[in-house]
Motif scaffolding. Structure first.
Motif, PDB file in Angstrom:
ATOM      1  N   LEU A  17      14.466  46.329  -0.881  1.00 16.79           N
ATOM      2  CA  LEU A  17      15.018  45.631  -2.039  1.00 16.79           C
ATOM      3  C   LEU A  17      16.539  45.777  -2.062  1.00 16.79           C
ATOM      4  N   ALA A  18      17.042  46.981  -1.881  1.00 18.17           N
ATOM      5  CA  ALA A  18      18.488  47.223  -1.932  1.00 18.17           C
ATOM      6  C   ALA A  18      19.209  46.422  -0.847  1.00 18.17           C
ATOM      7  N   LEU A  22      22.042  43.462  -1.230  1.00 21.53           N
ATOM      8  CA  LEU A  22      23.325  43.529  -0.526  1.00 21.53           C
ATOM      9  C   LEU A  22      23.553  42.325   0.375  1.00 21.53           C
ATOM     10  N   ASP A  23      22.489  41.827   1.013  1.00 24.69           N
ATOM     11  CA  ASP A  23      22.677  40.657   1.874  1.00 24.69           C
ATOM     12  C   ASP A  23      22.360  39.346   1.155  1.00 24.69           C
ATOM     13  N   LEU A  39      17.875  49.658  -7.150  1.00 26.81           N
ATOM     14  CA  LEU A  39      19.128  49.482  -6.413  1.00 26.81           C
ATOM     15  C   LEU A  39      20.097  50.615  -6.738  1.00 26.81           C
ATOM     16  N   ALA A  40      20.253  50.935  -8.012  1.00 28.45           N
ATOM     17  CA  ALA A  40      21.195  51.984  -8.417  1.00 28.45           C
ATOM     18  C   ALA A  40      20.834  53.317  -7.770  1.00 28.45           C
ATOM     19  N   LEU A  41      19.561  53.671  -7.762  1.00 30.43           N
ATOM     20  CA  LEU A  41      19.131  54.936  -7.151  1.00 30.43           C
ATOM     21  C   LEU A  41      19.405  54.937  -5.652  1.00 30.43           C
ATOM     22  N   ASP A  49      29.612  54.609  -2.034  1.00 32.34           N
ATOM     23  CA  ASP A  49      30.842  53.824  -2.054  1.00 32.34           C
ATOM     24  C   ASP A  49      30.664  52.525  -2.847  1.00 32.34           C
ATOM     25  N   CYS A  50      29.460  52.027  -2.904  1.00 27.91           N
ATOM     26  CA  CYS A  50      29.177  50.785  -3.643  1.00 27.91           C
ATOM     27  C   CYS A  50      29.078  50.991  -5.143  1.00 27.91           C
TER      28      CYS A  50
END
Length: 148
Positions: A17-18, A22-23, A39-41, A49-50
């Motif tokens: 999912l993450a 990102l893509d 996503l946050a985890l 860095d994101c």
């Protein structure tokens, strides 16, 4: 199509999912409340860095644009909600064992008050949270301080 509940129960699913966010390949219907926290985890553990404010703004606005979601004063990216949610996700991750599976951390987070889609209204009044200012920049809670 939204994955059924529990589809983000393991680290591999969360990583997929993450990477899809990102893509910019994640279908918009799968960008749920749970997916935001997944996503946050993952970013906190794999790509800190994101998580810098400008970096996460870029990630989400780029994803929104790819899914034809406008980033405006009334829709799309919301800076205060994003940063508050990141703080909550980081707090849950910090309370877990360093090697805890992200699926288990996410399940705990979703079972907590953060799992409610309206959890932010415990800290912000709706007019303040939904203001243009809060959408564009960080606005401190006006009802109660965040617990993390």
């Amino acid at each position: 199509m939204r994955p059924p509940d529990g589809q983000l129960a393991d680290d591999a699913a969360i990583a997929r999912l993450a990477r899809a966010v990102l893509d910019c390949s994640l279908p918009k219907a799968q960008w749920t409340h749970e997916a935001h926290f997944a996503l946050a985890l993952w970013l906190a553990r794999e790509r800190p860095d994101c998580l810098e404010p400008d970096a996460i703004r870029a990630v989400i606005t780029r994803y929104n644009e790819a899914t034809l979601t406008p980033n405006s004063d009334s829709a799309g990216y919301h800076h205060t909600i994003t940063l508050a949610s990141l703080r909550g996700a980081r707090a849950c991750l910090a309370q877990a064992a360093p090697d805890a599976p992200l699926g288990a951390v996410l399940a705990g987070l979703m079972a907590s008050p953060l799992g409610r889609s309206d959890w932010l209204l415990d800290y912000w009044s709706r007019p303040v949270l939904m203001s243009v200012e809060a959408r564009r920049d960080w606005v401190e809670p006006d009802l109660a301080p965040l617990p993390f």
